[in-house]
Design an enzyme around this catalytic site. Sequence first.
Site, PDB file in Angstrom:
ATOM      1  N   GLU A  22     -14.980   2.497   9.605  1.00 34.56           N
ATOM      2  CA  GLU A  22     -15.589   3.582  10.376  1.00 34.56           C
ATOM      3  C   GLU A  22     -15.696   4.880   9.584  1.00 34.56           C
ATOM      4  OE1 GLU A  22     -13.912   2.187  14.792  1.00 34.56           O
ATOM      5  OE2 GLU A  22     -13.320   4.132  13.938  1.00 34.56           O
TER       6      GLU A  22
ATOM      7  N   TYR B 132      -9.644   7.759  18.942  1.00 34.49           N
ATOM      8  CA  TYR B 132     -10.674   7.035  18.200  1.00 34.49           C
ATOM      9  C   TYR B 132     -10.647   5.523  18.439  1.00 34.49           C
ATOM     10  CZ  TYR B 132     -12.018  11.469  16.428  1.00 34.49           C
ATOM     11  OH  TYR B 132     -12.486  12.764  16.373  1.00 34.49           O
TER      12      TYR B 132
ATOM     13  N   TYR C  58      -8.695 -11.355  11.358  1.00 31.53           N
ATOM     14  CA  TYR C  58      -8.968 -12.006  10.076  1.00 31.53           C
ATOM     15  C   TYR C  58      -9.184 -13.512  10.221  1.00 31.53           C
ATOM     16  CZ  TYR C  58      -7.665  -7.554   8.046  1.00 31.53           C
ATOM     17  OH  TYR C  58      -7.621  -6.234   7.717  1.00 31.53           O
TER      18      TYR C  58
ATOM     19  N   GLN D 138       0.810  -1.217   0.000  1.00 33.64           N
ATOM     20  CA  GLN D 138       0.000   0.000   0.000  1.00 33.64           C
ATOM     21  C   GLN D 138       0.842   1.265   0.000  1.00 33.64           C
ATOM     22  OE1 GLN D 138      -2.503  -0.527   3.446  1.00 33.64           O
ATOM     23  NE2 GLN D 138      -3.408  -2.400   2.640  1.00 33.64           N
TER      24      GLN D 138
ATOM     25  N   HIS E 257      -0.682  -0.338   5.647  1.00 30.40           N
ATOM     26  CA  HIS E 257      -1.354   0.753   6.349  1.00 30.40           C
ATOM     27  C   HIS E 257      -0.538   2.054   6.356  1.00 30.40           C
ATOM     28  CE1 HIS E 257      -3.926  -2.340   8.795  1.00 30.40           C
ATOM     29  NE2 HIS E 257      -4.046  -2.467   7.483  1.00 30.40           N
TER      30      HIS E 257
END
Length: 387
Positions: free
Chosen positions: A260, A270, A281, A104, A167
């Site tokens: 979210e 958060y 997973y 990513q 991420h």
Amino acid sequence: MKTTKYYLSVLFLIGIVFTGKSCTPNEESPIIPMVEYNFTTQTEKLVIKLDTLHTGLKNPWGMTWLPDGRMLVTERKGEILIFKDDKFTGEKVQGLPAVYANGQAGLLDITVHPNYSQNGWIYVSYAKIKPGNTGATTIMRFKLDGNKAVQIQDLIETIPAWSGGTHYGSRIVFDNQGFLYFTNGERGSQNNAQDLTNSHGKIHRIKDDGTIPTDNPFVNTPNAVKSIWTYGNRNPQGMIYDKVNNRIWEVEHGPMGGDELNLIEKGKNYGWPVITYGMNYNGTPITNITQKEGMEQPKHYWVPSIATCGMMLVTSDKYPEWKGNILVATLAKQHIARVEMNGTNFSKEEKLFQNIGRVRQVSESPDGYIYAITEGTGLLVKLIPVR
């Protein structure tokens, strides 16, 4: 009037199904390869003509527009494609630095300075190559001399540098005061998100030159990263600024379930990984609680995961029935989610253009039209309202 369902059924019959790979399992999904196509479909409130402007994108990530009508689209491997009048010019921005292209990680979001017409600054988030085959989410700015990037400046790097491509976030928005906010994922290491001594699993706030505002919430906290605005964020790949109401909205990936939609406010926690509506997973619990005092609840969450990515707020008069709605790009579920809010509370949502591909970003152009980019199907599309 022909519908989306009809066209996608035909494309399914002629397509070959394959798996879009990603470092996050909930982002993986079968892709139906599409040829260039245009169709008109009835949504709940609008008739929309979907125009395919370009095909063949690989891993597009962000897009922005310049005052001269050019549109810039980032490709994660490290390219910025140049479009003009909704057509690819065949040109790319030259002189960009190499990126840490791993999973990513790579060249990610792009936006222009609110005063671009005066200062010419373009901002990107990218994974910068660091020693030991590691990368760091970095905010860079540059100017264009023709098609060449000049006056390149790295403004801030996330710490510590990290190996692997999991991420990385990362979106960029400016607020009404000219402060820049960017998102950064927790690199797949859950505890990073609650640790103020590192940059990961956070949303950050800086000035447009990369310096730290003195009123950031943790500037006086010993050993804290001074740019942190919020923490406890897992992997936020979508963020928007509501200029009218002075609000920041964010979407972030949950694990297996628990994506979210959050209202982002100064200094708040958060919750990841202490509270979540998702599971590991392998199906085992991450935590046995979904709420805790001092930790924010999402305004909406998705179970199962849709794999939220880019997002936008509809402000254009071209879509009056959608005005004020939030559009969320989805990867695993391959649609655009139209989310209606009642103030800051979730009201309802509609799925648009199911199976269009892994939608990476959806954006509103300066002239008020909505565009989306997909990977797997490799499309740049324009949503045109039909009256």
